[in-house]
Design an enzyme around this catalytic site. Structure first.
Site, PDB file in Angstrom:
ATOM      1  N   TYR A  16      13.332  31.313   4.803  1.00  0.00           N
ATOM      2  CA  TYR A  16      12.146  32.076   5.225  1.00  0.00           C
ATOM      3  C   TYR A  16      12.198  32.364   6.715  1.00  0.00           C
ATOM      4  CZ  TYR A  16       9.931  30.933   0.756  1.00  0.00           C
ATOM      5  OH  TYR A  16       9.634  30.806  -0.560  1.00  0.00           O
TER       6      TYR A  16
ATOM      7  N   HIS B  29      -7.152  -7.576  12.351  1.00  0.00           N
ATOM      8  CA  HIS B  29      -5.926  -6.780  12.449  1.00  0.00           C
ATOM      9  C   HIS B  29      -5.719  -6.425  13.911  1.00  0.00           C
ATOM     10  CE1 HIS B  29      -2.679  -4.492  10.771  1.00  0.00           C
ATOM     11  NE2 HIS B  29      -3.152  -3.319  11.160  1.00  0.00           N
TER      12      HIS B  29
ATOM     13  N   ARG C 111     -11.619  -0.306  14.107  1.00  0.00           N
ATOM     14  CA  ARG C 111     -11.303   0.435  12.886  1.00  0.00           C
ATOM     15  C   ARG C 111     -12.274   0.011  11.786  1.00  0.00           C
ATOM     16  NH1 ARG C 111      -5.333   0.656  10.065  1.00  0.00           N
ATOM     17  NH2 ARG C 111      -5.838  -1.503   9.493  1.00  0.00           N
TER      18      ARG C 111
ATOM     19  N   CYS D 196      12.223  24.610   3.052  1.00  0.00           N
ATOM     20  CA  CYS D 196      11.277  25.203   2.098  1.00  0.00           C
ATOM     21  C   CYS D 196      10.459  24.091   1.436  1.00  0.00           C
ATOM     22  CB  CYS D 196      12.018  25.972   1.016  1.00  0.00           C
ATOM     23  SG  CYS D 196      13.236  27.138   1.639  1.00  0.00           S
ATOM     24  N   MET D 197       9.564  24.454   0.534  1.00  0.00           N
ATOM     25  CA  MET D 197       8.738  23.447  -0.136  1.00  0.00           C
ATOM     26  C   MET D 197       9.587  22.523  -1.009  1.00  0.00           C
ATOM     27  SD  MET D 197       5.396  23.864  -2.609  1.00  0.00           S
ATOM     28  CE  MET D 197       4.476  24.855  -1.465  1.00  0.00           C
ATOM     29  N   ASP D 198      10.609  23.067  -1.659  1.00  0.00           N
ATOM     30  CA  ASP D 198      11.369  22.286  -2.636  1.00  0.00           C
ATOM     31  C   ASP D 198      12.876  22.251  -2.378  1.00  0.00           C
ATOM     32  OD1 ASP D 198       8.866  22.284  -4.280  1.00  0.00           O
ATOM     33  OD2 ASP D 198       9.360  24.418  -4.333  1.00  0.00           O
TER      34      ASP D 198
ATOM     35  N   LYS E 172       0.847  -1.205   0.000  1.00  0.00           N
ATOM     36  CA  LYS E 172       0.000   0.000   0.000  1.00  0.00           C
ATOM     37  C   LYS E 172       0.879   1.251   0.000  1.00  0.00           C
ATOM     38  CE  LYS E 172      -0.485  -0.342   5.053  1.00  0.00           C
ATOM     39  NZ  LYS E 172      -1.328  -0.927   6.111  1.00  0.00           N
TER      40      LYS E 172
ATOM     41  N   ARG F 196       0.459 -11.162   6.689  1.00  0.00           N
ATOM     42  CA  ARG F 196       0.464  -9.912   5.893  1.00  0.00           C
ATOM     43  C   ARG F 196       1.637  -9.054   6.345  1.00  0.00           C
ATOM     44  NH1 ARG F 196      -4.767  -9.918   8.183  1.00  0.00           N
ATOM     45  NH2 ARG F 196      -4.204  -8.032   9.360  1.00  0.00           N
TER      46      ARG F 196
HETATM   47  C1  LIG Z   1      -0.806  -1.946   6.842  1.00  0.00           C
HETATM   48  C2  LIG Z   1      -1.425  -3.226   7.208  1.00  0.00           C
HETATM   49  C3  LIG Z   1      -0.632  -4.370   7.359  1.00  0.00           C
HETATM   50  C4  LIG Z   1       0.880  -4.348   7.348  1.00  0.00           C
HETATM   51  O1  LIG Z   1       1.350  -3.758   8.540  1.00  0.00           O
HETATM   52  P1  LIG Z   1       2.916  -3.704   8.877  1.00  0.00           P
HETATM   53  O2  LIG Z   1       2.970  -3.275  10.296  1.00  0.00           O
HETATM   54  O3  LIG Z   1       3.509  -2.696   7.951  1.00  0.00           O
HETATM   55  O4  LIG Z   1       3.448  -5.058   8.636  1.00  0.00           O
HETATM   56  C5  LIG Z   1      -1.284  -5.574   7.570  1.00  0.00           C
HETATM   57  N1  LIG Z   1      -2.637  -5.638   7.642  1.00  0.00           N
HETATM   58  C6  LIG Z   1      -3.415  -4.537   7.533  1.00  0.00           C
HETATM   59  C7  LIG Z   1      -4.890  -4.686   7.629  1.00  0.00           C
HETATM   60  C8  LIG Z   1      -2.844  -3.297   7.322  1.00  0.00           C
HETATM   61  O5  LIG Z   1      -3.623  -2.211   7.241  1.00  0.00           O
END
Ligand SMILES: *Cc1c(COP(=O)(O)O)cnc(C)c1O
Length: 382
Positions: free
Chosen positions: A266, A166, A137, A314-316, A39, A222
């Site tokens: 700035y 999770h 969540r 700064c921004m850049d 992600k 995951r």
């Molecule tokens: C982001 C996420 C993960 C991975 O989490 P890490 O701590 O980066 O391993 C696994 N499951 C869900 C639902 C997540 O949102």
């Protein structure tokens, strides 16, 4: 090695990414699949090249946060299973079917709309059932899992490919809340099985869970942040050896010896205190992920030596000072020149600036530091 059009870049070490992926793969039993979380453009590292490297190193499935992230992987030719880690707006069910993306599901209305979209094409949409076991969540409440499945299971356009939860505290050892969530998840899975329902792949461990809680690897883990060489907490450090994957570098685009008393940036929040100091400019700013609250707080590396960043970021662009007369650790071996490479995150000689060091200065976590650098900087894969 720097991009043609801008003297700033993110370096992604795919060899380190491969070794980290293999290190996690070695933690898993033969019947446990690895789902790599890519992600936010692989936590800022670039989702497409990262997913290919992870797959070659043993990953079989991938996860993203948004439908657009999933579509981008499909359009880049990635055909392995992809899970969206949330339930998106109902209007995108056709996009999910068209691109064969599995959503996390927790409402009957969404599931049935998805089933309709799939059935209209004579297809079956696979989804994973998300269960809220205590993080508050997303997910169906743990007591409602069987009822939800009974409401949607008649649909010929739907297939449950997984059941997940999770953890809120997987990075804490011997944590009572973790044990509570795990128990609730096991009960939900048992309830589904008791009702004769197929759970698909059962999965709950994120990075810290995978390292610290092998008892709940179940069918799949995951893994996210650890793949990028970042520890989610100090407690995982002794348990798995990981290499940082991202470095952030730029080149000096201008350097002068200002007058004593001259202000920088700035608001002129820093003034030149002595003669014989250089102030150099690097084209990376807060729009590139270098948070402005780091102003006058952080160091950069030049020629293996730490130098103080000075003035407001700064921004850049940002500026840093080179103090030829300073305390030993900040003294460069030679004056800085136009084109010199500057390291913002990563190693240079014997020195290293970690995402953790920067996270501490920003009062955040390493996850956010690397995500931010993924926003605009060009990525170079090594
Ligand atoms: C982001 C996420 C993960 C991975 O989490 P890490 O701590 O980066 O391993 C696994 N499951 C869900 C639902 C997540 O949102």
């Amino acid at each position: 090695m720097s991009p043609a059009n801008r003297w700033s870049w993110v370096e992604v070490n795919l060899g380190a990414l491969r070794r980290n992926t293999q290190a996690f793969k070695r933690l898993l039993g033969r019947d446990t699949q690895m789902m790599c979380v890519v992600k936010a453009d692989a936590y800022g590292h670039g989702a497409v090249p990262c997913a290919k490297t992870m797959h070659a190193a043993g990953a079989s499935q991938f996860a993203v946060a948004t439908v657009d992230e999933g579509v981008a992987l499909r359009e880049a030719g990635i055909e392995w299973p992809i899970l969206i880690l949330s339930e998106p707006p109902v209007d995108c069910v056709h996009t999910l079917v068209e691109h064969n993306l599995m959503p996390a599901v927790y409402t009957a209305d969404f599931a049935l709309a998805l089933g309709e979209a799939a059935a209209a094409e004579n297809r079956v949409a696979r989804y994973h059932l998300a269960v809220d076991t205590g993080m508050t969540r997303i997910g169906v409440r743990r007591d409602d899992v069987v009822e939800l499945r009974r409401t949607i299971d008649f649909h010929r356009g739907l297939e449950c490919a997984g059941t997940l939860t999770h953890f809120a505290t997987a990075d804490v050892l011997d944590d009572w809340d973790f044990a509570l969530q795990l128990n609730r998840f096991k009960e939900a899975v048992e309830a589904l099985r008791g009702a004769g329902l197929d759970t698909g792949l059962v999965h709950c461990d994120n990075t810290p869970g995978t390292v610290l809680h092998p008892e709940c690897h179940f069918d799949m883990c995951r893994v996210g942040v650890g793949l990028y060489g970042l520890h989610p907490a100090e407690v995982t450090r002794p348990r798995i050896s990981l290499e940082p994957v991202m470095s952030v570098r730029g080149r000096v685009v201008r350097v002068i010896y200002p007058n004593v008393g001259d202000g920088v940036g700035y608001g002129l929040t820093w003034r030149v205190p002595r003669k014989n100091m250089q102030v150099a400019t690097v084209p990376i700013g807060y729009a590139d992920g270098l948070a402005r609250e780091l102003s006058n707080q952080m160091d950069v590396l030049v020629g293996g030596v730490r130098c103080r960043q000075v003035g407001n970021i700064c921004m850049d662009q940002f500026m840093f000072a080179v103090d030829v007369n300073s305390a030993r650790s900040y003294r460069p071996t030679r004056p800085v020149e136009y084109g010199d490479v500057v390291t913002i995150i990563g190693a240079d000689g014997d020195e290293r600036i970690t995402a953790e060091e920067m996270a501490e200065l920003r009062n955040t976590i390493n996850y956010e530091v690397v995500c931010d650098f993924g926003m605009r900087l060009e990525k170079i894969y090594t």
